[in-house]
Enzyme design. Sequence first.
Site, PDB file in Angstrom:
ATOM      1  N   SER A  23       0.836  -1.210   0.000  1.00 28.17           N
ATOM      2  CA  SER A  23       0.000   0.000   0.000  1.00 28.17           C
ATOM      3  C   SER A  23       0.865   1.253   0.000  1.00 28.17           C
ATOM      4  CB  SER A  23      -0.884   0.028   1.250  1.00 28.17           C
ATOM      5  OG  SER A  23      -1.834  -0.998   1.206  1.00 28.17           O
ATOM      6  N   ASP A 315      -6.849  -7.862   4.818  1.00 26.76           N
ATOM      7  CA  ASP A 315      -6.048  -8.702   3.917  1.00 26.76           C
ATOM      8  C   ASP A 315      -5.496  -9.955   4.603  1.00 26.76           C
ATOM      9  OD1 ASP A 315      -6.504  -6.960   1.854  1.00 26.76           O
ATOM     10  OD2 ASP A 315      -4.597  -5.904   2.069  1.00 26.76           O
TER      11      ASP A 315
END
Length: 433
Positions: A23, A315
């Site tokens: 990210s 996740d």
Amino acid sequence: MSSYRVRPVPGIAGEVTVPGDKSISHRALMFGAIASGTTHVSGFLEGEDCLATLRAVSNLGVSVARPGPGQVTVQGVGLGGFTAPQSALDMGNAGTAMRLFMGLLSAQAFDSTLVGDDSLMRRPMERVARPLREMGARIETHDGRPPVRISGGTRLRGIDYAMPVASAQVKSAILLAGLRAEGVTAVHEPAVTRDHTERMLQTFGCELVARSGTVTLRPPERLTAASVVVPGDFSSAAFFIVAACIGAREPFVIRGVGVNPTRTGLLEMLALMGADLRLLNHRSCGAEPVADIEVRPARLRGIAVPERLVPLAIDEFPAFFVAAACAEGETVVTGAEELRVKESDRIAVMAAGLSALGVANEVLADGLRIQGGPLGPGTVDSRGDHRIAMAFAVASLRALGPIEILDVANVATSFPGFAALARSVGLAIEECA
Ligand code: S3P
């Protein structure tokens, strides 16, 4: 189709350092590209997803150099400085890249089209397109999915938007569009999601206020280039955290991991199950907190996962479901319907894989109920989902025989070198072409 063959071993031992955060690597490239000046990134994740972002910023006229492993230098072109790409921008498997680029490209002077691989072409994009249209963007999707076509040359206005789903990608896309909109943009989250965009925008000199579930941003004159040191990816560390909980022979350490509290829900979930976890050597990597994570083997007990932790571990469920399969008793996850629209339908694909290994489970509309017990041998299909492939590799630590995991090439999207690193601490994992 590439696969893993993983044999049971008596346990793992040692320590690992995992690759850079996905990210944060995406954002460092994007923010560097629209900043003024030269941004230096180190610890960059050289996985396929972030390389797709790197190619996209290059195709938008930004000069990017890679002076050494994990290092990237971005010559920022300023907030309105992208140039029209020659062809559609291919985001590969990367949902984050596609959704954040939708925000960035909505305010450009030229038209653009975003495409991806088979998995990405099935993922929902209206959740981003809708609020961007409210800001004045002209965006078309195909039945709500890519290709995403963005018409340039429109003026955006700030928006006050209450997100119907807790999604850092949606929040980030709106904030990125807000950088070039007229007036203030405010985004309200239904639950806390990862805040890397907010932290990094501040590093690049953009003032914003993040308070009580609302982020408010006033368009800045410019972003100012910065140095970004990317910490180890907590989501990659998660596979070794679970591996050590279920199969470490001695205290196991994962070094230099980003421990931003919007990412570490897995630690709380495992602690509720009885895991023995410690965070050591707290430090910071720019705006992000970092620590070493020490894990000692422990007997895990099944739990009902508190729903507030779901977005903070979004996740990590493939790895968590494996921990649940190795726990005593029943584990229930609810409030996790978002798992159905990840790189695969992670509820269905994990359930099928667990069933193939003989683990009793029940699929719920918004989650999964798992009965801990003996596991494997067997063959599971990861359906091209990197995190599912890695989760089942970890499951081998408690399996009664070998596990074959199909369709694993996409592990390279987030964790290049996973199999070799896993082997270095004792997993018996063989990569087959
Ligand atoms: C991400 C946000 C999450 C996560 C994804 C990365 C990000 O997606 O699952 O892997 O970098 O903003 P959602 O925003 O769809 O929850």
